[in-house]
Design an enzyme around this catalytic site. Structure first.
Site, PDB file in Angstrom:
ATOM      1  N   CYS A   1       5.660   0.170   7.689  1.00 22.93           N
ATOM      2  CA  CYS A   1       5.363   1.304   6.815  1.00 22.93           C
ATOM      3  C   CYS A   1       6.632   1.671   6.053  1.00 22.93           C
ATOM      4  O   CYS A   1       7.710   1.737   6.648  1.00 22.93           O
ATOM      5  CB  CYS A   1       4.892   2.487   7.671  1.00 22.93           C
ATOM      6  SG  CYS A   1       4.542   3.978   6.720  1.00 22.93           S
ATOM      7  N   LEU A   2       6.495   1.934   4.750  1.00 21.21           N
ATOM      8  CA  LEU A   2       7.674   2.265   3.940  1.00 21.21           C
ATOM      9  C   LEU A   2       8.339   3.567   4.413  1.00 21.21           C
ATOM     10  O   LEU A   2       9.528   3.770   4.172  1.00 21.21           O
ATOM     11  CB  LEU A   2       7.301   2.382   2.455  1.00 21.21           C
ATOM     12  CG  LEU A   2       6.832   1.086   1.772  1.00 21.21           C
ATOM     13  CD1 LEU A   2       6.480   1.361   0.317  1.00 21.21           C
ATOM     14  CD2 LEU A   2       7.871  -0.016   1.867  1.00 21.21           C
TER      15      LEU A   2
ATOM     16  N   GLY B   1       0.848  -1.187   0.000  1.00 21.17           N
ATOM     17  CA  GLY B   1       0.000   0.000   0.000  1.00 21.17           C
ATOM     18  C   GLY B   1       0.882   1.235   0.000  1.00 21.17           C
ATOM     19  O   GLY B   1       2.017   1.187   0.470  1.00 21.17           O
TER      20      GLY B   1
ATOM     21  N   HIS C   1      -2.755   7.917   6.327  1.00 24.88           N
ATOM     22  CA  HIS C   1      -1.658   8.702   5.747  1.00 24.88           C
ATOM     23  C   HIS C   1      -2.167   9.977   5.076  1.00 24.88           C
ATOM     24  O   HIS C   1      -1.615  11.049   5.288  1.00 24.88           O
ATOM     25  CB  HIS C   1      -0.912   7.893   4.674  1.00 24.88           C
ATOM     26  CG  HIS C   1       0.247   7.105   5.190  1.00 24.88           C
ATOM     27  ND1 HIS C   1       1.255   7.651   5.953  1.00 24.88           N
ATOM     28  CD2 HIS C   1       0.581   5.790   5.024  1.00 24.88           C
ATOM     29  CE1 HIS C   1       2.143   6.708   6.243  1.00 24.88           C
ATOM     30  NE2 HIS C   1       1.764   5.565   5.696  1.00 24.88           N
TER      31      HIS C   1
ATOM     32  N   GLN D   1       3.625   9.923   0.783  1.00 27.89           N
ATOM     33  CA  GLN D   1       4.854   9.131   0.969  1.00 27.89           C
ATOM     34  C   GLN D   1       5.824   9.278  -0.201  1.00 27.89           C
ATOM     35  O   GLN D   1       6.986   8.900  -0.093  1.00 27.89           O
ATOM     36  CB  GLN D   1       4.507   7.654   1.143  1.00 27.89           C
ATOM     37  CG  GLN D   1       3.766   7.359   2.450  1.00 27.89           C
ATOM     38  CD  GLN D   1       3.552   5.878   2.602  1.00 27.89           C
ATOM     39  OE1 GLN D   1       2.629   5.328   2.031  1.00 27.89           O
ATOM     40  NE2 GLN D   1       4.442   5.231   3.341  1.00 27.89           N
TER      41      GLN D   1
ATOM     42  N   HIS E   1      -4.663   2.030   7.143  1.00 31.71           N
ATOM     43  CA  HIS E   1      -3.295   2.568   7.268  1.00 31.71           C
ATOM     44  C   HIS E   1      -3.058   3.671   6.225  1.00 31.71           C
ATOM     45  O   HIS E   1      -2.572   4.750   6.548  1.00 31.71           O
ATOM     46  CB  HIS E   1      -2.300   1.406   7.095  1.00 31.71           C
ATOM     47  CG  HIS E   1      -0.865   1.789   7.172  1.00 31.71           C
ATOM     48  ND1 HIS E   1      -0.008   1.327   8.147  1.00 31.71           N
ATOM     49  CD2 HIS E   1      -0.103   2.594   6.372  1.00 31.71           C
ATOM     50  CE1 HIS E   1       1.196   1.846   7.961  1.00 31.71           C
ATOM     51  NE2 HIS E   1       1.177   2.606   6.881  1.00 31.71           N
ATOM     52  N   GLU E   2      -3.447   3.396   4.979  1.00 35.73           N
ATOM     53  CA  GLU E   2      -3.179   4.362   3.894  1.00 35.73           C
ATOM     54  C   GLU E   2      -4.096   5.584   3.974  1.00 35.73           C
ATOM     55  O   GLU E   2      -3.661   6.704   3.691  1.00 35.73           O
ATOM     56  CB  GLU E   2      -3.319   3.687   2.521  1.00 35.73           C
ATOM     57  CG  GLU E   2      -2.404   2.486   2.292  1.00 35.73           C
ATOM     58  CD  GLU E   2      -0.937   2.745   2.574  1.00 35.73           C
ATOM     59  OE1 GLU E   2      -0.485   3.904   2.481  1.00 35.73           O
ATOM     60  OE2 GLU E   2      -0.239   1.777   2.928  1.00 35.73           O
TER      61      GLU E   2
HETATM   62 ZN   LIG Z   1       2.563   3.695   5.778  1.00 39.06          ZN
END
Ligand SMILES: [Zn+2]
Length: 169
Positions: free
Chosen positions: A94-95, A44, A140, A49, A136-137
């Site tokens: 998370c990236l 995701g 963000h 990001q 989660h996304e």
């Molecule tokens: Zn994330």
């Protein structure tokens, strides 16, 4: 391909702007977001990001499991309209926080309203992993990170480790 921005970049704390134009530029951005997500082995990704102030979320939970029956999803201006009372706890990463994993409690199922890449309004019901990744996304794009969804002791652990320099992103 984009570069992934990492904590504590201020764009990760920003509520992102709505996408207004469903044009070819949007399609190029989404294509590059997928390229970036796959390059980093993510399932995701939200537009902040990769440094963009736009409410775009992409998800591909079938990618890691090589399960082609779950297609990749593009959600523009997504909004969670319903959340189940039942919550489940599972580990997340998370990236933008590479190498950091911990448990987060989330609704087991949700309903999401969004626009597709062509600007058509849609709704989906998500359960289990898809529900978790979408929460989660969508967090963000509202400027919320998964650390803020952790229990207070886990948040403290993260900030302590970060500020003591034990985690360097
Ligand atoms: Zn994330």
């Amino acid at each position: 391909m984009f570069t992934i921005i990492k904590y504590p970049h201020p764009l990760l704390k920003k509520r992102l702007s709505h996408v207004e134009k469903f044009d070819s530029e949007l399609k190029f951005i989404v294509r590059d977001m997928f390229e970036t997500m796959y390059a980093y082995n993510g399932i995701g990704l939200a537009a902040n990001q990769v440094g963009l102030d736009l409410q775009i979320v992409i998800v591909d939970i079938g990618y890691k499991e090589k399960n082609k029956s779950i297609p990749p999803l593009v959600l523009i201006n997504p909004k969670i309209t319903k959340s189940s009372n039942k919550k489940v706890i599972a580990e997340e990463g998370c990236l933008s926080f590479p190498g950091y994993y911990d448990n987060v409690k989330r609704a087991e199922s949700i309903v999401v309203e969004y626009y597709d890449i062509n600007g058509k309004k849609k709704e989906l019901i998500a359960k289990n992993l898809l529900s978790r990744v979408l929460q989660h996304e969508i967090d963000h794009i509202n400027g919320v990170s998964f650390i803020q969804r952790m229990s207070p002791d886990k948040q403290l652990k993260f900030y302590a480790f970060y500020f003591l320099g034990k985690y360097k992103f």
